[in-house]
Motif scaffolding. Structure first.
Motif, PDB file in Angstrom:
ATOM      1  N   GLN A   1      39.359  46.204  39.614  1.00 20.43           N
ATOM      2  CA  GLN A   1      38.921  46.226  41.009  1.00 20.43           C
ATOM      3  C   GLN A   1      39.199  47.563  41.674  1.00 20.43           C
ATOM      4  OE1 GLN A   1      41.111  42.916  42.646  1.00 20.43           O
ATOM      5  NE2 GLN A   1      42.845  44.187  43.238  1.00 20.43           N
TER       6      GLN A   1
ATOM      7  N   TRP B   1      39.699  49.109  45.725  1.00 19.08           N
ATOM      8  CA  TRP B   1      39.864  48.793  47.151  1.00 19.08           C
ATOM      9  C   TRP B   1      38.699  49.400  47.900  1.00 19.08           C
ATOM     10  CZ3 TRP B   1      42.340  45.798  50.426  1.00 19.08           C
ATOM     11  CH2 TRP B   1      42.461  46.184  51.765  1.00 19.08           C
TER      12      TRP B   1
ATOM     13  N   ILE C   1      40.208  42.230  53.484  1.00 23.49           N
ATOM     14  CA  ILE C   1      40.884  42.503  52.220  1.00 23.49           C
ATOM     15  C   ILE C   1      39.804  42.396  51.165  1.00 23.49           C
ATOM     16  CG2 ILE C   1      42.758  41.796  50.686  1.00 23.49           C
ATOM     17  CD1 ILE C   1      44.044  40.500  53.160  1.00 23.49           C
ATOM     18  N   MET C   2      39.172  43.538  50.870  1.00 28.88           N
ATOM     19  CA  MET C   2      37.927  43.515  50.101  1.00 28.88           C
ATOM     20  C   MET C   2      38.014  44.412  48.880  1.00 28.88           C
ATOM     21  SD  MET C   2      34.165  44.057  51.639  1.00 28.88           S
ATOM     22  CE  MET C   2      32.719  44.243  50.642  1.00 28.88           C
TER      23      MET C   2
ATOM     24  N   ARG D   1      44.784  34.155  48.390  1.00 29.39           N
ATOM     25  CA  ARG D   1      43.558  34.756  47.855  1.00 29.39           C
ATOM     26  C   ARG D   1      42.315  34.294  48.611  1.00 29.39           C
ATOM     27  NH1 ARG D   1      43.493  37.814  43.642  1.00 29.39           N
ATOM     28  NH2 ARG D   1      45.492  38.130  42.599  1.00 29.39           N
TER      29      ARG D   1
ATOM     30  N   GLN E   1      40.497  36.862  50.855  1.00 33.92           N
ATOM     31  CA  GLN E   1      39.900  38.066  50.279  1.00 33.92           C
ATOM     32  C   GLN E   1      38.387  37.959  50.171  1.00 33.92           C
ATOM     33  OE1 GLN E   1      41.805  38.949  46.549  1.00 33.92           O
ATOM     34  NE2 GLN E   1      43.833  39.112  47.488  1.00 33.92           N
TER      35      GLN E   1
END
Lengths: 385, 396
Positions: A86, A88, A101-102, A184, A187
């Motif tokens: 992942q 940010w 929060i991706m 979670r 997100q």
């Protein structure tokens, strides 16, 4: 006339005083219920992560990049069962203060590494098929009133796309729940191929590789293998269990656990003194009566048990009331709380803990007066006015 | 008439307060409960204040900071070399012997190991241009010396050495594939800068594979008024796509954004605890009134009025709460003033700060104690003033 009735009568004799003691106890246990359930929610991520889930990040710091190829390379390490990665994104919706929060991730890998993420098969298929698809946690979807199929513009405070725009268009493929780790659900996950295709810099880099091992027993060997493999390269890695990584991350905010403990100790110390002193005073007022009871044949132990039962009943009632108020508040403010402590709720841990403390508090506040009740001599009691 | 009431009030207040030792444990426990409430409030206020000051006091009015348009923080900003070169020619920037006083900087997050728990935390490593250090007015080297350009040397804020292991003078550490040496420790009056590591920008760019990339530009303004000139120049050049703020503006915005959950917890927590303490105060004062029932009735019988009786009881409650409050302020100050802590800032790095008590905060906390005393005193005082004289005297 049995003992229980005497206890009840004693508590009922000065209703205002009993009420005030209950209020003080209620406050202490209300704080206990709120702060302890916050604490449990706050540290949930480090306790709920499966013990075979690991993460690799840049050795210098997890905000620095790794090449995207590290995902595939880690996937080839013996013992690794599923891999994802992942970046940010620095996303926000409409206003920079509404930050998300991706992360950008690879869909198939992501769903394999987090098997406890729950979406319908149709949503799963939709996300795998749509490059601009977005997987949204339940808390976020509720907050912004998003539904599956909605088109939403999301901006990044880090990345730009061609022509200097900061805004990307997404279609919501699915809304997921994550029962084992409710944090979670706060997100948002976009697809990394959409990210790579559109950003003007940062293409083909990631911040983290998340992966699972076939068994936690292999963790040590896998960690060593990965970190050795990338040692002395321009992008060295440090690999750790997800639980350990989350623990270090949570500690960056400060020592929340210590703050909570200190506040609770202060509250309980204050309440212990208030209730303890009131109990001493209440029993001293009854000196003559205790003398009479003893004359009637009540043993010292019976008197002691009566007084302890009184203080215990008081503190357990206070604890239950406090927990009830805390439970109501947490349920009532659910949406507000989801913003900073997702998944926070009052559970059996708090109830058991509170009742344990109620017993301790009951013994502590009733102990001294009960002792003096036990030792009190009839002659002294009846002589004293 | 009036002076007599006042004299009676004073006499009864004195009498009530002097009789506190008769109810010593009850009174001490109330004092202590109030002290705890005040201490909890004050510690939270001092924490919030210290955190805020570390950020807001860092900014100077005559230093401009330039970020990418849309970036809220240094970490999410980017500035290219071309943009830096354009800025070097911009009006409003002070010059010394023809050269602009400007520093293009790169801000990278690196790991530090916290002394308290051995866990990793984010620390900012700032690559500074030649003028960089001179653009920070209050910074002074307290140990060692400044880094030399083009070398792998670091200078470290004294907050970092206090909270993190491995950054003491002379230590070497590995960041990426490079070994760095700590050659100096600097102080900046407790501001957020003391949470930073500084090195030469060119070296940081090459070690972190970010050649020709900067994140922010700091420049000395010809005067604080030149800010407007620079702002409009940058806004009117389509090649720049940057925003200019004074450092003071930037840091006060940062302080506003990152005053988080914990900093705002003080008042709600203290008010909830205050209700518990209030229950204690009420109990104490009601039992004080009950214990003095005969005394109060006697006083009423010999001519003391209801108002002085009321005032006397209230005075006792206030005395208890003020003593408790003062004790709470004292204890909180002795134990926590200057206590060092750190938390994440909006730049995603640790801000190291110390708890700061101020007289204003102490007064605010004391007001809470006085409020508890007032509420806890008024109801029992009303009861005292209304005690039936005949009934009380007849009881015994």
């Amino acid at each position: 006339m049995n003992q229980a009735l005497l206890v009840a009568k004693n508590l009922g004799r000065r209703k205002l005083r009993t009420g005030l003691m209950l209020l003080a106890l209620l406050i202490a246990f209300f704080l206990y219920g709120c702060l302890e359930s916050f604490d449990r929610a706050f540290y949930a991520s480090q306790n709920s992560a499966a013990d075979n889930r690991l993460v690799s990040v840049n050795k210098v710091n997890f905000t620095l990049p790794l090449p995207i190829s590290y995902g595939a390379q880690i996937g080839l390490v013996p013992g690794v069962s599923a891999v994802s990665y992942q970046s940010w994104f620095g996303g926000y919706y409409q206003d920079p203060r509404q930050f998300l929060i991706m992360f950008a991730s690879d869909p198939a890998g992501y769903l394999a590494v987090y098997p406890n993420l729950q979406v319908t098969p149709a949503e799963r298929t939709a996300w795998l098929a749509d490059r601009t698809g977005l997987l949204v946690g339940r808390t976020v979807a509720t907050k912004y009133h998003w539904h599956v199929g909605d088109h939403v513009p999301i901006s990044s405070n880090i990345y730009t796309r061609a022509k200097g725009s900061h805004t990307w268009d997404f279609t919501i493929s699915g809304i997921y729940s994550f029962p084992t780790d409710p944090a979670r659900e706060g997100q948002v996950i976009m697809r990394h191929d959409y990210f790579d295709e559109t950003v003007t810099f940062g293409r083909d880099t990631i911040n983290m590789v998340m992966f699972t091992t076939k068994s936690a027993a292999l963790n040590e060997a896998v960690i060593k293998r990965i970190d050795t493999q990338f040692a002395n390269s321009p992008y060295e890695t440090t690999t750790d269990t997800a639980a350990a990584f989350n623990r270090a991350f949570a500690s960056q905010l400060g020592n929340i656990a210590l703050i909570i403990r200190l506040v609770l100790i202060s509250a309980f110390a204050a309440i212990l003194l208030i209730v303890g002193n009131t109990m001493v005073m209440a029993v001293r007022e009854r000196t003559r009566e205790i003398g009479v009871l003893k004359t009637l044949g009540f043993s010292g132990t019976a008197i002691m048990m009566q007084i302890l039962a009184e203080s215990m009943l008081l503190s357990v009632t206070g604890a239950l009331l406090g927990l009830a108020v805390a439970g109501l508040l947490i349920t009532g403010l659910k949406d507000v709380i989801a913003g900073f402590a997702p998944g926070m709720h009052l559970a059996w841990q708090e109830v058991v803990g509170a009742l344990g403390w109620a017993v301790v508090l009951g013994l502590a506040t009733g102990g001294l007066p009960a002792w003096s009740g036990l030792k009190l001599r009839i002659a002294t009691a009846l002589g004293r006015i | 008439m009036m002076p007599r009431v006042l004299r009676q009030c004073a006499a009864l207040a004195r009498m009530n307060i002097l009789s506190i030792p008769q109810r010593i444990w009850m009174s001490v426990s109330t004092c202590f409960a109030i002290a705890l409430v005040v201490a909890v409030l004050l510690v939270f206020l001092a924490m919030g204040n210290g955190f805020k000051q570390a950020q807001s006091s860092a900014g100077a009015a005559d230093i401009a900071i330039v970020l990418r348009d849309g970036a809220q923080t240094e970490i999410s900003s980017t500035v290219s070399r071309e943009q830096v070169m354009l800025l070097e020619e911009a009006p409003g920037i002070a010059r010394a012997s023809g050269k602009p006083l400007l520093s293009a900087e790169l801000y990278v997050i690196v790991d530090g190991i916290r002394r308290s728990n051995g866990l990793k935390s984010n620390l900012p490593l700032r690559g500074l241009g030649v003028e960089g250090a001179a653009l920070r007015h209050n910074v002074r080297i307290v140990q060692g010396r400044m880094f030399r350009s083009g070398t792998n040397e670091l200078v470290v804020g004294q907050g970092v050495t206090r909270e993190f292991a491995g950054f003491d003078l002379g230590h070497t550490l590995r960041l990426g594939q490079t070994v760095w040496t700590v050659v100096g420790i600097f102080a900046d009056g407790g501001t957020v800068r003391e949470s930073e590591l500084w090195a030469d920008v060119g070296v940081v760019q090459s070690v972190f594979h970010r050649l020709n990339v900067f994140q922010t530009v700091r420049a000395r303004l010809a005067s604080p008024a030149a800010l407007a000139t620079l702002k409009s120049h940058v806004a009117n050049d389509p090649r720049l796509q940057l925003v200019v703020e004074s450092e003071a503006e930037y840091f006060s915005e940062q302080a506003k954004q990152s005053s988080g959950l914990i900093q705002n917890l003080g008042w709600p927590l203290a008010i909830i605890m205050a209700i518990g303490a209030l229950a204690g105060a009420l109990n104490t004062m009601y039992s004080s009134v009950a214990a003095r029932g005969t005394e109060i009735a006697t006083l009423r019988a010999i001519g003391f009025g209801g108002i002085p009786t009321f005032a006397g009881t209230l005075a006792e409650a206030l005395a208890l709460s003020i003593v408790g409050g003062l004790f709470g302020v004292l204890a909180a100050t002795v134990v926590f003033n200057g206590y060092s802590a750190s938390t994440l800032s909006s730049n995603f790095t640790q801000v190291i700060f110390t708890f700061k008590m101020t007289p204003a905060l102490c007064v605010r906390a004391l007001w809470l104690a006085i409020t508890i005393g007032l509420i806890g005193g008024i109801l029992p005082a009303i009861r005292a003033a209304r005690l039936p004289i005949v009934g009380m005297l007849g009881e015994q």
